[in-house]
Scaffold this motif. Sequence first.
Motif, PDB file in Angstrom:
ATOM      1  N   ILE A  81       0.854  -1.189   0.000  1.00  0.00           N
ATOM      2  CA  ILE A  81       0.000   0.000   0.000  1.00  0.00           C
ATOM      3  C   ILE A  81       0.892   1.241   0.000  1.00  0.00           C
ATOM      4  CG2 ILE A  81      -1.693   1.332   1.322  1.00  0.00           C
ATOM      5  CD1 ILE A  81      -2.796  -1.330   2.395  1.00  0.00           C
ATOM      6  N   CYS A  82       0.771   2.076  -1.040  1.00  0.00           N
ATOM      7  CA  CYS A  82       1.513   3.327  -1.157  1.00  0.00           C
ATOM      8  C   CYS A  82       3.030   3.110  -1.033  1.00  0.00           C
ATOM      9  CB  CYS A  82       0.982   4.339  -0.152  1.00  0.00           C
ATOM     10  SG  CYS A  82       1.289   6.019  -0.700  1.00  0.00           S
ATOM     11  N   TYR A  83       3.650   3.476   0.097  1.00  0.00           N
ATOM     12  CA  TYR A  83       5.090   3.199   0.232  1.00  0.00           C
ATOM     13  C   TYR A  83       5.349   1.722  -0.042  1.00  0.00           C
ATOM     14  CZ  TYR A  83       9.814   3.037   2.187  1.00  0.00           C
ATOM     15  OH  TYR A  83      11.163   2.873   2.354  1.00  0.00           O
ATOM     16  N   GLY A  84       4.437   0.874   0.430  1.00  0.00           N
ATOM     17  CA  GLY A  84       4.561  -0.579   0.211  1.00  0.00           C
ATOM     18  C   GLY A  84       4.620  -0.911  -1.266  1.00  0.00           C
ATOM     19  N   MET A  85       3.805  -0.222  -2.056  1.00  0.00           N
ATOM     20  CA  MET A  85       3.807  -0.435  -3.510  1.00  0.00           C
ATOM     21  C   MET A  85       5.136   0.022  -4.108  1.00  0.00           C
ATOM     22  SD  MET A  85       1.772   1.643  -6.429  1.00  0.00           S
ATOM     23  CE  MET A  85       0.829   0.783  -7.660  1.00  0.00           C
ATOM     24  N   GLN A  86       5.576   1.165  -3.623  1.00  0.00           N
ATOM     25  CA  GLN A  86       6.813   1.728  -4.170  1.00  0.00           C
ATOM     26  C   GLN A  86       8.006   0.831  -3.826  1.00  0.00           C
ATOM     27  OE1 GLN A  86       6.516   5.577  -2.363  1.00  0.00           O
ATOM     28  NE2 GLN A  86       4.807   6.216  -3.660  1.00  0.00           N
ATOM     29  N   LEU A  87       7.945   0.221  -2.638  1.00  0.00           N
ATOM     30  CA  LEU A  87       9.031  -0.674  -2.229  1.00  0.00           C
ATOM     31  C   LEU A  87       9.049  -1.948  -3.076  1.00  0.00           C
ATOM     32  CD1 LEU A  87      11.328  -0.948  -0.187  1.00  0.00           C
ATOM     33  CD2 LEU A  87       9.740  -2.148   1.331  1.00  0.00           C
ATOM     34  N   ILE A  88       7.860  -2.483  -3.335  1.00  0.00           N
ATOM     35  CA  ILE A  88       7.775  -3.675  -4.189  1.00  0.00           C
ATOM     36  C   ILE A  88       8.383  -3.352  -5.566  1.00  0.00           C
ATOM     37  CG2 ILE A  88       6.135  -5.115  -5.490  1.00  0.00           C
ATOM     38  CD1 ILE A  88       4.329  -5.026  -2.962  1.00  0.00           C
ATOM     39  N   THR A  89       8.049  -2.167  -6.060  1.00  0.00           N
ATOM     40  CA  THR A  89       8.564  -1.734  -7.363  1.00  0.00           C
ATOM     41  C   THR A  89      10.089  -1.618  -7.335  1.00  0.00           C
ATOM     42  OG1 THR A  89       6.533  -0.501  -7.676  1.00  0.00           O
ATOM     43  CG2 THR A  89       8.374   0.112  -9.098  1.00  0.00           C
ATOM     44  N   HIS A  90      10.560  -0.920  -6.320  1.00  0.00           N
ATOM     45  CA  HIS A  90      11.991  -0.654  -6.173  1.00  0.00           C
ATOM     46  C   HIS A  90      12.805  -1.939  -6.068  1.00  0.00           C
ATOM     47  CE1 HIS A  90      15.386   1.849  -4.912  1.00  0.00           C
ATOM     48  NE2 HIS A  90      15.558   1.070  -3.857  1.00  0.00           N
ATOM     49  N   LEU A  91      12.276  -2.927  -5.334  1.00  0.00           N
ATOM     50  CA  LEU A  91      13.044  -4.156  -5.099  1.00  0.00           C
ATOM     51  C   LEU A  91      12.896  -5.167  -6.232  1.00  0.00           C
ATOM     52  CD1 LEU A  91      12.286  -4.734  -1.281  1.00  0.00           C
ATOM     53  CD2 LEU A  91      14.407  -3.865  -2.296  1.00  0.00           C
ATOM     54  N   ASN A  92      12.018  -4.875  -7.199  1.00  0.00           N
ATOM     55  CA  ASN A  92      11.796  -5.843  -8.266  1.00  0.00           C
ATOM     56  C   ASN A  92      12.095  -5.257  -9.654  1.00  0.00           C
ATOM     57  OD1 ASN A  92      10.575  -8.459  -7.022  1.00  0.00           O
ATOM     58  ND2 ASN A  92       9.529  -6.779  -5.973  1.00  0.00           N
ATOM     59  N   GLY A  93      13.046  -4.366  -9.689  1.00  0.00           N
ATOM     60  CA  GLY A  93      13.534  -3.888 -10.984  1.00  0.00           C
ATOM     61  C   GLY A  93      12.756  -2.741 -11.602  1.00  0.00           C
ATOM     62  N   GLY A  94      11.831  -2.159 -10.881  1.00  0.00           N
ATOM     63  CA  GLY A  94      11.095  -1.013 -11.420  1.00  0.00           C
ATOM     64  C   GLY A  94      11.716   0.285 -10.949  1.00  0.00           C
ATOM     65  N   LYS A  95      11.052   1.410 -11.221  1.00  0.00           N
ATOM     66  CA  LYS A  95      11.620   2.693 -10.854  1.00  0.00           C
ATOM     67  C   LYS A  95      10.581   3.589 -10.176  1.00  0.00           C
ATOM     68  CE  LYS A  95      14.950   5.880 -12.670  1.00  0.00           C
ATOM     69  NZ  LYS A  95      15.757   6.235 -13.804  1.00  0.00           N
ATOM     70  N   VAL A  96      11.014   4.221  -9.068  1.00  0.00           N
ATOM     71  CA  VAL A  96      10.149   5.152  -8.346  1.00  0.00           C
ATOM     72  C   VAL A  96      10.842   6.504  -8.338  1.00  0.00           C
ATOM     73  CG1 VAL A  96       9.101   5.691  -6.104  1.00  0.00           C
ATOM     74  CG2 VAL A  96       9.294   3.303  -6.859  1.00  0.00           C
ATOM     75  N   GLU A  97      10.100   7.556  -8.668  1.00  0.00           N
ATOM     76  CA  GLU A  97      10.697   8.895  -8.676  1.00  0.00           C
ATOM     77  C   GLU A  97       9.735   9.895  -8.052  1.00  0.00           C
ATOM     78  OE1 GLU A  97      13.449   9.573 -12.455  1.00  0.00           O
ATOM     79  OE2 GLU A  97      11.504   8.711 -12.987  1.00  0.00           O
ATOM     80  N   LYS A  98      10.311  11.029  -7.718  1.00  0.00           N
ATOM     81  CA  LYS A  98       9.466  12.092  -7.191  1.00  0.00           C
ATOM     82  C   LYS A  98       8.558  12.586  -8.322  1.00  0.00           C
ATOM     83  CE  LYS A  98       9.856  16.059  -4.175  1.00  0.00           C
ATOM     84  NZ  LYS A  98       9.063  15.400  -3.148  1.00  0.00           N
ATOM     85  N   ALA A  99       7.269  12.747  -8.027  1.00  0.00           N
ATOM     86  CA  ALA A  99       6.337  13.211  -9.065  1.00  0.00           C
ATOM     87  C   ALA A  99       6.389  14.735  -9.165  1.00  0.00           C
ATOM     88  CB  ALA A  99       4.929  12.762  -8.710  1.00  0.00           C
ATOM     89  N   ASP A 100       5.994  15.278 -10.293  1.00  0.00           N
ATOM     90  CA  ASP A 100       6.003  16.734 -10.453  1.00  0.00           C
ATOM     91  C   ASP A 100       5.041  17.390  -9.482  1.00  0.00           C
ATOM     92  OD1 ASP A 100       7.861  16.629 -12.363  1.00  0.00           O
ATOM     93  OD2 ASP A 100       6.422  16.533 -14.040  1.00  0.00           O
ATOM     94  N   SER A 101       3.861  16.772  -9.362  1.00  0.00           N
ATOM     95  CA  SER A 101       2.910  17.327  -8.397  1.00  0.00           C
ATOM     96  C   SER A 101       2.456  16.203  -7.491  1.00  0.00           C
ATOM     97  CB  SER A 101       1.711  17.910  -9.137  1.00  0.00           C
ATOM     98  OG  SER A 101       1.072  16.886  -9.842  1.00  0.00           O
TER      99      SER A 101
END
Length: 514
Positions: A81-101
């Motif tokens: 959920i939220c950070y949890g989603m971003q962590l799953i992405t980060h640890l499995n070869g995806g990319k998380v970045e700061k959004a413009d807004s």
Amino acid sequence: MKEKIIIIDFGSQYSQLIARRIREMEVYCEIVPLIDIEKIKNGEEKVKGIIFSGGPASVYEKGAPTVNPEVFNLNLPILGICYGMQLITHLNGGKVEKADSREFGKAVLEVENNDNPLFTGVKKSSNIWMSHNDHITELPTGFEIIAKTDSSIAAITNNNGIYALQFHPEVVHSECGTQILENFVFNICKCEKNWKISSFITEKTKSIKETVGDEHVLLALSGGVDSSVAAVLINNAIGHQLTCMFVDTGLLRKDEGKKVLEYYKKHFDLNIVFVDAKDRFLNKLKGVDEPEAKRKIIGNEFIEVFNEEIRKLKGQEGAKFLAQGTIYPDVIESQSIKGPSHTIKSHHNVGGLPEDLQFELLEPLKELFKDEVRKVGHELGLPDTIIKRHPFPGPGLGIRVIGEVTPDKVKILQEADDIFITELMAQGLYDKVDQAFVTLLPVKTVGVMGDQRTYEYVAAIRSVNTIDFMTATWSKLPYEFLEEVSNKIINKVNGINRIVYDISSKPPGTIEWE
Ligand code: GLN
């Protein structure tokens, strides 16, 4: 062994809310700062699914909380959920970045495919609640998008039991949130509904008997909800092997000590040792008016009295266990996320015990949230007057007599407070507010009664509404009610000739005045 869902807490303000939602589905769950992969692998813990909570950090920052990637090889369903989603992405070869807004608040979820088991029964388009600065810019390997909002990826899955949501299904503003969590818990994790209060009582009673055997247990009974429920639960299991200690500090509400004692003896046959320590406390408080100093004196004196009495009892019975009404939020608060060898802080009640008094702790309520403790109390036959009681501070009236505490002032306050609380109950208002009391101010003002000039104390009435006691608003009690209470107190209590109503919120005020 109890099957459960585990929530890994990355610091979200909603972690407890996720747990509440799942327990409301009659499925047991726990919030943990770290996951013990080995225990799950070797079957020591029967985990059916794992939820990664949200959190304030950004996954790409140095030192951001993370999880042992082995978790993805356990073959257990995971929901991020939220950070949890971003962590799953980060640890499995995806990319998380700061959004413009940043996206904060309401958004519209568009489900791409209702056949997905996470979205069974979820509308194609529904309102959800977002709270994030970061977003996914590259999908993790093997994942696909299953829902979107107009500005972000809202949900992804790898079709292999791993799901992730950018929004918060646990908050009420997410229309289909409960449905989504239910889908995860029942359709995907295949949990059964077996977390019931009645079975909790049966199991706990059995395990208390097993743990205690023919040893003795001591418990400090305060008359509050948690210690009362713990006392009755343990008493049901082991009867008079339990000794409850009730300390009358002289700083309790009117007749409180007497009432508690009579009530429990009569209805639950509790074995209670009543310690009358009124004079000790009041003597120690003589001449002290600084709030922190008063709190410390009362706290230290309590530990001293408790220790002395324990020593007496130890001589007689040799209690091996010390029981406490610790509840789940206390446990969560004392967990630290820094791990791997995370520390559990010692509970404040035990903190002051001398080293030669060795006890094992018995904390039968430590898996329960407050409302679950109330349900247990209800099933055990405790009356609403105990179960629905407002919280009462440890130092008691010692911090509700502002400035120096004297026996006379305590007496005046007890009478006034009793009138206020009795009226709240009589008019059905007690359960509509979360904490209510009277405070006695060290200020005298002029009044007139029967043509005579009076010069007496001012008392302040305080009543607040709050969910978590961290923030609070003053209760909008009816004017007529306030008028009645004010009249009654001024007419009946010698020593008070003026009443004021406290209309400060917390923050910036606190609930108690000292
Ligand atoms: N800190 C992350 C973000 O800003 C996650 C926020 C959250 O979990 N609510 O996107």
